[in-house]
Design a protein around this motif. Structure first.
Motif, mmCIF file in Angstrom:
data_model
loop_
_atom_site.group_PDB
_atom_site.id
_atom_site.type_symbol
_atom_site.label_atom_id
_atom_site.label_comp_id
_atom_site.label_asym_id
_atom_site.label_seq_id
_atom_site.Cartn_x
_atom_site.Cartn_y
_atom_site.Cartn_z
ATOM 1 N N LEU A 276 -3.843 -65.548 -19.877
ATOM 2 C CA LEU A 276 -4.071 -66.687 -19.788
ATOM 3 C C LEU A 276 -4.668 -66.199 -21.476
ATOM 4 O O LEU A 276 -4.689 -67.822 -22.746
ATOM 5 N N GLY A 277 -5.115 -65.529 -22.037
ATOM 6 C CA GLY A 277 -5.122 -64.561 -23.841
ATOM 7 C C GLY A 277 -6.607 -65.642 -24.091
ATOM 8 O O GLY A 277 -7.340 -66.327 -23.020
ATOM 9 N N GLU A 278 -7.289 -64.773 -25.366
ATOM 10 C CA GLU A 278 -8.335 -64.855 -25.151
ATOM 11 C C GLU A 278 -9.468 -67.077 -25.051
ATOM 12 O O GLU A 278 -10.101 -66.412 -25.150
ATOM 13 N N GLU A 279 -8.862 -66.844 -25.787
ATOM 14 C CA GLU A 279 -8.627 -68.671 -26.449
ATOM 15 C C GLU A 279 -8.596 -69.942 -25.519
ATOM 16 O O GLU A 279 -8.863 -70.881 -25.708
ATOM 17 N N HIS A 280 -8.145 -69.468 -24.358
ATOM 18 C CA HIS A 280 -7.592 -70.882 -23.252
ATOM 19 C C HIS A 280 -9.132 -71.094 -22.499
ATOM 20 O O HIS A 280 -9.989 -70.160 -22.272
ATOM 21 N N PRO A 281 -8.766 -72.331 -22.227
ATOM 22 C CA PRO A 281 -10.542 -72.460 -22.133
ATOM 23 C C PRO A 281 -11.260 -72.554 -20.576
ATOM 24 O O PRO A 281 -11.636 -72.029 -20.243
ATOM 25 N N TYR A 282 -9.846 -71.925 -20.169
ATOM 26 C CA TYR A 282 -10.307 -72.213 -18.363
ATOM 27 C C TYR A 282 -10.250 -69.902 -18.620
ATOM 28 O O TYR A 282 -10.213 -70.094 -16.768
ATOM 29 N N ARG A 283 -9.896 -69.643 -19.480
ATOM 30 C CA ARG A 283 -9.342 -68.347 -18.649
ATOM 31 C C ARG A 283 -10.334 -66.730 -18.283
ATOM 32 O O ARG A 283 -10.603 -67.185 -16.945
ATOM 33 N N ASP A 284 -12.068 -67.418 -18.459
ATOM 34 C CA ASP A 284 -13.491 -66.750 -17.676
ATOM 35 C C ASP A 284 -13.251 -67.115 -15.809
ATOM 36 O O ASP A 284 -13.713 -66.666 -15.163
ATOM 37 N N ASP A 285 -13.607 -68.729 -15.995
ATOM 38 C CA ASP A 285 -13.667 -69.442 -14.916
ATOM 39 C C ASP A 285 -12.120 -68.761 -13.746
ATOM 40 O O ASP A 285 -12.594 -68.448 -12.682
ATOM 41 N N ALA A 286 -10.937 -68.853 -14.552
ATOM 42 C CA ALA A 286 -9.733 -68.650 -13.076
ATOM 43 C C ALA A 286 -10.334 -66.509 -13.027
ATOM 44 O O ALA A 286 -9.736 -66.573 -11.755
ATOM 45 N N VAL A 287 -10.185 -66.156 -14.067
ATOM 46 C CA VAL A 287 -10.852 -64.567 -13.587
ATOM 47 C C VAL A 287 -11.344 -63.991 -13.002
ATOM 48 O O VAL A 287 -11.209 -63.615 -11.607
ATOM 49 N N LEU A 288 -12.865 -65.186 -12.857
ATOM 50 C CA LEU A 288 -13.877 -65.056 -11.604
ATOM 51 C C LEU A 288 -12.932 -65.662 -10.336
ATOM 52 O O LEU A 288 -13.165 -65.260 -9.284
ATOM 53 N N LEU A 289 -12.527 -66.216 -10.087
ATOM 54 C CA LEU A 289 -11.927 -67.363 -8.976
ATOM 55 C C LEU A 289 -11.024 -66.387 -8.321
ATOM 56 O O LEU A 289 -10.819 -65.885 -7.027
ATOM 57 N N THR A 290 -9.776 -66.327 -9.594
ATOM 58 C CA THR A 290 -8.954 -64.812 -8.475
ATOM 59 C C THR A 290 -9.606 -63.840 -8.159
ATOM 60 O O THR A 290 -9.435 -63.587 -6.933
ATOM 61 N N SER A 291 -11.024 -63.458 -8.880
ATOM 62 C CA SER A 291 -11.557 -62.398 -7.989
ATOM 63 C C SER A 291 -11.708 -62.386 -7.416
ATOM 64 O O SER A 291 -11.565 -61.773 -6.149
ATOM 65 N N GLU A 292 -13.036 -63.002 -7.099
ATOM 66 C CA GLU A 292 -13.442 -64.149 -5.811
ATOM 67 C C GLU A 292 -12.100 -64.062 -4.598
ATOM 68 O O GLU A 292 -13.018 -63.353 -3.457
ATOM 69 N N LEU A 293 -10.990 -64.215 -5.048
ATOM 70 C CA LEU A 293 -9.927 -64.312 -3.381
ATOM 71 C C LEU A 293 -9.254 -63.512 -3.287
ATOM 72 O O LEU A 293 -9.091 -62.961 -1.737
#
Length: 111
Positions: A5-22
């Motif tokens: 996603l890249g550092e500037e992507h607005p959904y980066r942190d949420d995507a990382v967190l939710l993918t980690s949970e799944l």
């Protein structure tokens, strides 16, 4: 995921967190420990699907006691993602989520 996603992507942190949970759910609950993560981008949205070997349990949204040490993964997905769901068949389970602003038409759900 973060690099994709890249550092500037607005959904980066949420995507990382939710993918980690799944992914954690797939390792804890699925047959075997292998899982596949798929990511798609569409019109300002990010769609992520985690596919695993399946489980006897259906993915269920729970609201655990405040002192519980587990059981919050799907609660986080539900609270953060714009949409989420799952599909089960004899080959396994796919749990998916979507981040971003919905467009006028609803996309097909990831499978």
């Amino acid at each position: 995921m973060a690099g994709l996603l890249g550092e500037e992507h607005p959904y980066r942190d949420d995507a990382v967190l939710l993918t980690s949970e799944l992914a954690g759910n797939a390792v804890r609950h699925a047959a075997g420990h292998d899982f596949l993560v798929s990511v798609a981008f569409a019109a300002g949205r990010v769609l992520v699907a985690v596919e695993d070997g399946g489980s006897a349990k259906i993915p269920t949204l729970r609201r655990p006691d405040v002192e519980a040490t587990e059981g919050r993964g799907l609660m986080l997905v539900n609270d953060i993602a714009g949409k989420w769901g799952f599909q089960r068949d004899t080959g396994g389970t796919v749990v998916w989520f979507e981040l971003g602003e919905p467009t006028g038409s609803s996309p097909a759900e990831p499978v």
